[in-house]
Every structure is written in C-alpha cells, then in structure tokens.
Design an enzyme around this catalytic site. Structure first.
Site, PDB file in Angstrom:
ATOM      1  N   PHE A  12      -2.608  -1.213   0.755  1.00 35.38           N
ATOM      2  CA  PHE A  12      -2.964  -1.165   2.190  1.00 35.38           C
ATOM      3  C   PHE A  12      -3.324   0.254   2.656  1.00 35.38           C
ATOM      4  CE2 PHE A  12      -0.502  -0.694   6.392  1.00 35.38           C
ATOM      5  CZ  PHE A  12      -1.647  -0.807   7.181  1.00 35.38           C
ATOM      6  N   ASP A  60      -0.551   2.205 -14.803  1.00 35.81           N
ATOM      7  CA  ASP A  60       0.802   2.237 -14.250  1.00 35.81           C
ATOM      8  C   ASP A  60       1.231   3.704 -14.113  1.00 35.81           C
ATOM      9  OD1 ASP A  60       3.565   2.050 -13.849  1.00 35.81           O
ATOM     10  OD2 ASP A  60       3.768   0.341 -15.204  1.00 35.81           O
ATOM     11  N   ILE A  61       1.809   4.095 -12.977  1.00 33.53           N
ATOM     12  CA  ILE A  61       2.248   5.488 -12.849  1.00 33.53           C
ATOM     13  C   ILE A  61       3.452   5.782 -13.748  1.00 33.53           C
ATOM     14  CG2 ILE A  61       1.299   5.861 -10.523  1.00 33.53           C
ATOM     15  CD1 ILE A  61       4.241   5.673  -9.464  1.00 33.53           C
ATOM     16  N   ASP A 127       9.797   6.852   6.946  1.00 29.83           N
ATOM     17  CA  ASP A 127      10.894   7.148   7.883  1.00 29.83           C
ATOM     18  C   ASP A 127      12.189   6.447   7.473  1.00 29.83           C
ATOM     19  OD1 ASP A 127      10.219   4.513   8.557  1.00 29.83           O
ATOM     20  OD2 ASP A 127       9.749   4.945  10.652  1.00 29.83           O
ATOM     21  N   LYS A 155      12.723   5.339  -2.409  1.00 30.01           N
ATOM     22  CA  LYS A 155      11.764   6.299  -1.828  1.00 30.01           C
ATOM     23  C   LYS A 155      12.448   7.656  -1.612  1.00 30.01           C
ATOM     24  CE  LYS A 155       8.083   5.856  -0.674  1.00 30.01           C
ATOM     25  NZ  LYS A 155       6.810   6.044  -1.438  1.00 30.01           N
ATOM     26  N   ARG A 215      11.002  -0.204  16.106  1.00 30.56           N
ATOM     27  CA  ARG A 215      10.116   0.395  15.101  1.00 30.56           C
ATOM     28  C   ARG A 215       8.994   1.141  15.808  1.00 30.56           C
ATOM     29  NH1 ARG A 215      13.745  -1.009  12.418  1.00 30.56           N
ATOM     30  NH2 ARG A 215      13.802  -2.045  10.385  1.00 30.56           N
TER      31      ARG A 215
HETATM   32  P1  NAD Z   1       1.164  -1.597  -0.661  1.00 32.98           P
HETATM   33  O1  NAD Z   1       2.318  -2.399  -1.157  1.00 32.98           O
HETATM   34  O2  NAD Z   1       0.147  -2.225   0.197  1.00 32.98           O
HETATM   35  O3  NAD Z   1       0.394  -0.972  -1.917  1.00 32.98           O
HETATM   36  C1  NAD Z   1       1.050  -0.363  -2.996  1.00 32.98           C
HETATM   37  C2  NAD Z   1       0.001  -0.096  -4.065  1.00 32.98           C
HETATM   38  O4  NAD Z   1       0.650   0.568  -5.172  1.00 32.98           O
HETATM   39  C3  NAD Z   1      -0.654  -1.363  -4.619  1.00 32.98           C
HETATM   40  O5  NAD Z   1      -2.047  -1.183  -4.747  1.00 32.98           O
HETATM   41  C4  NAD Z   1      -0.002  -1.519  -5.997  1.00 32.98           C
HETATM   42  O6  NAD Z   1      -0.827  -2.186  -6.936  1.00 32.98           O
HETATM   43  C5  NAD Z   1       0.238  -0.066  -6.376  1.00 32.98           C
HETATM   44  N1  NAD Z   1       1.315   0.097  -7.368  1.00 32.98           N
HETATM   45  C6  NAD Z   1       2.566  -0.443  -7.304  1.00 32.98           C
HETATM   46  N2  NAD Z   1       3.273  -0.095  -8.415  1.00 32.98           N
HETATM   47  C7  NAD Z   1       2.447   0.693  -9.160  1.00 32.98           C
HETATM   48  C8  NAD Z   1       2.606   1.368 -10.394  1.00 32.98           C
HETATM   49  N3  NAD Z   1       3.744   1.293 -11.099  1.00 32.98           N
HETATM   50  N4  NAD Z   1       1.558   2.093 -10.870  1.00 32.98           N
HETATM   51  C9  NAD Z   1       0.392   2.172 -10.177  1.00 32.98           C
HETATM   52  N5  NAD Z   1       0.182   1.535  -9.005  1.00 32.98           N
HETATM   53  C10 NAD Z   1       1.207   0.806  -8.509  1.00 32.98           C
HETATM   54  O7  NAD Z   1       1.801  -0.313   0.020  1.00 32.98           O
HETATM   55  P2  NAD Z   1       1.467   0.433   1.390  1.00 32.98           P
HETATM   56  O8  NAD Z   1       2.096  -0.295   2.488  1.00 32.98           O
HETATM   57  O9  NAD Z   1       0.027   0.751   1.405  1.00 32.98           O
HETATM   58  O10 NAD Z   1       2.306   1.772   1.159  1.00 32.98           O
HETATM   59  C11 NAD Z   1       1.730   2.874   0.454  1.00 32.98           C
HETATM   60  C12 NAD Z   1       2.735   4.008   0.412  1.00 32.98           C
HETATM   61  O11 NAD Z   1       3.078   4.392   1.744  1.00 32.98           O
HETATM   62  C13 NAD Z   1       4.054   3.674  -0.265  1.00 32.98           C
HETATM   63  O12 NAD Z   1       4.474   4.800  -0.973  1.00 32.98           O
HETATM   64  C14 NAD Z   1       5.003   3.374   0.883  1.00 32.98           C
HETATM   65  O13 NAD Z   1       6.327   3.638   0.525  1.00 32.98           O
HETATM   66  C15 NAD Z   1       4.493   4.354   1.913  1.00 32.98           C
HETATM   67  N6  NAD Z   1       4.714   3.965   3.319  1.00 32.98           N
HETATM   68  C16 NAD Z   1       4.313   2.751   3.786  1.00 32.98           C
HETATM   69  C17 NAD Z   1       4.451   2.457   5.131  1.00 32.98           C
HETATM   70  C18 NAD Z   1       4.006   1.125   5.693  1.00 32.98           C
HETATM   71  O14 NAD Z   1       4.262   0.879   6.879  1.00 32.98           O
HETATM   72  N7  NAD Z   1       3.319   0.281   4.956  1.00 32.98           N
HETATM   73  C19 NAD Z   1       5.021   3.393   5.993  1.00 32.98           C
HETATM   74  C20 NAD Z   1       5.436   4.623   5.473  1.00 32.98           C
HETATM   75  C21 NAD Z   1       5.265   4.905   4.143  1.00 32.98           C
HETATM   76  O1  DAU Z   2       9.178   2.253   8.422  1.00 28.94           O
HETATM   77  C1  DAU Z   2       8.250   2.417   7.367  1.00 28.94           C
HETATM   78  C2  DAU Z   2       8.335   1.215   6.479  1.00 28.94           C
HETATM   79  O2  DAU Z   2       7.746   0.142   7.211  1.00 28.94           O
HETATM   80  C3  DAU Z   2       7.625   1.383   5.140  1.00 28.94           C
HETATM   81  O3  DAU Z   2       8.238   2.407   4.418  1.00 28.94           O
HETATM   82  C4  DAU Z   2       7.661   0.073   4.343  1.00 28.94           C
HETATM   83  O4  DAU Z   2       6.922   0.197   3.153  1.00 28.94           O
HETATM   84  C5  DAU Z   2       7.066  -1.022   5.197  1.00 28.94           C
HETATM   85  O5  DAU Z   2       7.204  -2.257   4.529  1.00 28.94           O
HETATM   86  C6  DAU Z   2       7.762  -1.097   6.553  1.00 28.94           C
HETATM   87  O6  DAU Z   2       9.130  -1.536   6.394  1.00 28.94           O
HETATM   88  P1  DAU Z   2       9.796  -2.538   7.440  1.00 28.94           P
HETATM   89  O7  DAU Z   2      10.934  -3.223   6.817  1.00 28.94           O
HETATM   90  O8  DAU Z   2      10.018  -1.871   8.751  1.00 28.94           O
HETATM   91  O9  DAU Z   2       8.517  -3.531   7.625  1.00 28.94           O
HETATM   92  P2  DAU Z   2       8.413  -5.111   7.779  1.00 28.94           P
HETATM   93  O10 DAU Z   2       6.986  -5.364   8.169  1.00 28.94           O
HETATM   94  O11 DAU Z   2       8.962  -5.840   6.619  1.00 28.94           O
HETATM   95  O12 DAU Z   2       9.347  -5.372   9.037  1.00 28.94           O
HETATM   96  C7  DAU Z   2       9.115  -4.759  10.277  1.00 28.94           C
HETATM   97  C8  DAU Z   2      10.194  -5.236  11.240  1.00 28.94           C
HETATM   98  O13 DAU Z   2      10.015  -6.641  11.473  1.00 28.94           O
HETATM   99  C9  DAU Z   2      11.598  -5.079  10.695  1.00 28.94           C
HETATM  100  O14 DAU Z   2      12.484  -4.767  11.774  1.00 28.94           O
HETATM  101  C10 DAU Z   2      11.934  -6.446  10.139  1.00 28.94           C
HETATM  102  C11 DAU Z   2      11.175  -7.384  11.064  1.00 28.94           C
HETATM  103  N1  DAU Z   2      10.709  -8.636  10.425  1.00 28.94           N
HETATM  104  C12 DAU Z   2      10.019  -8.560   9.266  1.00 28.94           C
HETATM  105  C13 DAU Z   2       9.550  -9.706   8.650  1.00 28.94           C
HETATM  106  C14 DAU Z   2       8.785  -9.632   7.344  1.00 28.94           C
HETATM  107  C15 DAU Z   2      10.967  -9.851  11.036  1.00 28.94           C
HETATM  108  O15 DAU Z   2      11.589  -9.913  12.112  1.00 28.94           O
HETATM  109  N2  DAU Z   2      10.521 -10.989  10.416  1.00 28.94           N
HETATM  110  C16 DAU Z   2       9.838 -10.963   9.245  1.00 28.94           C
HETATM  111  O16 DAU Z   2       9.462 -12.055   8.733  1.00 28.94           O
END
Ligand code: NAD
Ligand code: DAU
Length: 342
Positions: A12, A60-61, A127, A155, A215
C-alpha cells in the site's frame, strides 16, 4: 541519492511512495524489491510498470544473498524499507512471519547497507511503537517505546536495530514513525478499505468494542511527502513522527465514511474487541514540521477522498476480496461475538 531500493514497494504505502518519487524526481531510479506476500500486489504498480526509471525484483528481505545481488546489480545508494508484515490482527493470530520479516529482515537490510557502504538506510516505522498513550499527551520521538502487540513489538525491534547500526557502525540511518495511513491501494483487511468495501455491498461493519479508540487517519501521500522530507533534509541517526498531529474516534471515522457513501448507520455492528487493543495513538509532529513539511489533508478530507477511490476502483478490490481473503475473513470474524453498542 539517485538509485533507491524500495523494499515492500508493491504494498500500500510503498507503491504510493514509488509513484510519488517518480513524479517528483525525474532523475531518480527506483527498484522495488518485494516478496509479493498476500499484501503485495503488482496491480498497485501497473501505472509505472513501463517507466524506464522503474525496475522490479521479486525477493525476500530475509534472503541476504538476493538482497546484496539486487543492490549491486542496480547500483543502489539508498534503501527505504517499507517491507513488513503489517496487520495487527494477523500478528495476534500468527506472529511468526512478523518476527521473521520485521526483525530479521530489517537486520539483513541493515547489514547489507553496512557491507556495501550505502549513502542512506531509511526505516519506515509506526506510531504503534509508543504503545497506547494516556491523557492528552502526544508522543514525542524521545518518548520510551512500549509496544503491546506482536506487530508493534516486531516494528520496535526493527527501530532499535536501525539505531544500533547508526551508533555502532556509523551507518547513515533515518527513521520515520507514521500514524494510520489511508488512501488508494490499501489491502482491505485494514479498517477503512474493509469498511468502505463492506458498506458498498451492504455488509455489516465490524467495529471492535465500543469504537471509541482514537487514531490519526492520515492521507497516504502526506506520509510519503514526510518520508521524502526526511530523506532530503533529515539529520542522520534521527527519528521523525509523521501524522496530522490530531486524532479522532473510530466511530467518527465510520460515520464520515458512511455519509460519503450515502449508507445507513445501521450497518455498524459492534463486535468483540481486539485483544490488547491500543486505546489511543497521537503524535507530536513538530520535529518534521521543522523540516518544512506539513500535512495537506484533514482527517475528513482524507477519509472522503479515500472512500471515493474505492467507489471508482472496484476492479482493484473485488479481485482481492474474492480470493484467499474470504478464508481470512471467516477466520477472524466468523465466530466473533456481536455485542451491544456502549
Ligand atoms: P502492506 O502490508 O500493504 O505492504 C507490505 C509489503 O511488504 C507488501 O508488498 C509485501 O509483499 C512486502 N513484504 C512483506 N514481507 C516481505 C519480505 N519478507 N520481503 C520482501 N517484501 C516483503 O504494508 P503498508 O501498510 O504499506 O505498510 C508499509 C510499511 O509502513 C510497513 O513497514 C508498516 O509497518 C509501516 N506503516 C504502515 C502504516 C499504515 O497505516 N499502513 C502506518 C505506519 C507505518
Ligand atoms: O498506527 C499505525 C498502524 O496503523 C500501522 O503501523 C499498521 O501497519 C496499520 O495496520 C494500522 O494499525 P491499526 O491496528 O491501527 O489499523 P487497523 O486498520 O487494523 O485498525 C484501525 C482501528 O480500527 C483500530 O482501532 C482497530 C479498529 N478496527 C479494525 C478492524 C480491522 C475495527 O474496529 N474493526 C475492524 O474490523
């Protein structure tokens, strides 16, 4: 910095970051290095696939040899590590892959960066490392870490390794800790795309517990710009928070989402809470503002814009939701108790 390896670039945030960097810097070359787990999706990068400045390696990393080969072959000077297992609920059901990728994989990348003497290693963090926070405090980069889920702990371990490589070996490391990102191409296990796509199909939205968890839902491109600001102007060895600096209740997010879709509140279904669910995250983002960055979207703008993307891009998410996702959904939500609203 000209040749960047974006690990996890088919996910993403990584795919949004690749698009952002190619648009912003005509002379940069980007290599996406990605294992293509369930969350990695070539569709996320379709529109850059023919760009001559872009290349893709499936890997794979955790595989040190393959990482070093890719770095050498593409003459990489900078690693931006987005690769991770990222879903808290999956980390509760099965932590193994989280420890492997988010901890050991980070170590492999740091070690490769050290051996090859790269210009920069940037770690994408979250966070969640601060744990859930109390009162009206906003987490500062200097706050102690206190992770509470296997995902958050893995993380945090990655962050600690990155700091250790800077202190011990002088590796030019920077770290960013982002709040909840929302926007195009987010795998629909995460709450916003899950709820939008469920609501489009008139399915219930499973809100965990009372839905009053807080959040900071930020637009993904604001996060990408923050990472770029740190790559360009951040100080080595430093950590920067990225978010709006605000917070909102999950239920408020759900109401905006339903209003944008014109769907009824009766789709909300309170279900048994996530174990160890962090009640509140909120970041102080002044340090990043000091680099000249600021968020461009409010929570409401970010949510409404995200909803519209999923409405207009059913081709993208319907494929995902009809595949292995169904089994995942049944496992996580199938037997989950419905509870009365608070
Ligand atoms: P995501 O799950 O959408 O994507 C993760 C990607 O990493 C995928 O393309 C997957 O194929 C790849 N991957 C997983 N394991 C791997 C491995 N061993 N080797 C190589 N590639 C691998 O994740 P995202 O939501 O885009 O998050 C990206 C980064 O940002 C992560 O490090 C996550 O912890 C961090 N992050 C995410 C959020 C959020 O809200 N989504 C917020 C803060 C930080
Ligand atoms: O805060 C940063 C993080 O945000 C990232 O590091 C993670 O990779 C990312 O997945 C996300 O984590 P959260 O647990 O906050 O995200 P999620 O979308 O799973 O949930 C957001 C909020 O919504 C959390 O309070 C849980 C709630 N939730 C989630 C799901 C999937 C629900 O109430 N119902 C649900 O079905």
């Amino acid at each position: 910095m000209k040749n960047i390896m974006v690990t996890g670039g088919a996910g993403f945030i990584g795919s949004n970051f690749v698009r952002y960097m190619l648009n912003r810097y005509p002379d940069y070359r980007i290599l996406v290095y990605d294992k293509l787990t369930y969350a990695g999706n070539p569709d996320n990068l379709l529109d850059v696939a023919d760009d001559p400045r872009y290349a893709f390696v499936k890997g794979d990393i955790c595989d040190a040899e393959a990482v070093i080969a890719a770095l050498r072959e593409h003459n990489i000077d900078t690693i931006v590590n987005f690769a991770a297992e990222t879903h808290v609920d999956r980390s509760i059901m099965d932590p193994d892959a989280f420890i492997r990728t988010d901890v050991y994989g980070t170590y492999v990348l740091l070690e490769a960066a050290r051996q090859l003497g790269l210009e920069r290693y940037h770690q994408i963090s979250t966070d969640e490392v601060y744990g859930h926070i109390h009162g009206d405090h906003r987490s500062l980069e200097t706050d102690p870490v206190a992770p509470r889920s296997p995902y958050a702990a893995s993380k945090t371990s990655g962050d600690l390794l990155a700091v250790a490589y800077h202190v011990t070996y002088g590796l030019p490391v920077t770290i960013t800790r982002g709040a909840n990102n929302i926007g195009p191409y987010q795998y629909p296990e995460k709450v916003v795309p899950l709820f939008v796509t469920n609501a489009i199909d008139n399915l219930p939205l499973p809100v965990y517990g009372d839905g009053k968890q807080r959040r900071d839902y930020q637009y993904v491109l604001d996060h990408c710009e923050g990472v770029d600001a740190v790559l360009q102007r951040g100080a080595l060895g430093e950590i920067y928070n990225i978010g709006t600096g605000g917070e909102m209740e999950n239920l408020a997010m759900v109401e905006i989402l339903l209003d944008e879709l014109g769907k009824p509140r009766s789709l909300i279904q309170h279900v048994e809470d996530r174990p160890g669910h962090d009640r509140r995250y909120c970041l102080n983002v002044d340090k990043l503002r000091g680099l000249g960055w600021q968020p461009r979207h409010t929570h409401e703008e970010a949510i409404r814009k995200t909803v519209r993307w999923y409405v207009e891009n059913e081709w993208w998410w319907r494929k995902i939701k009809s595949g292995e996702f169904k089994e995942y959904y049944r496992r996580l939500y199938g037997d989950r108790k419905v509870i009365a609203p608070a």
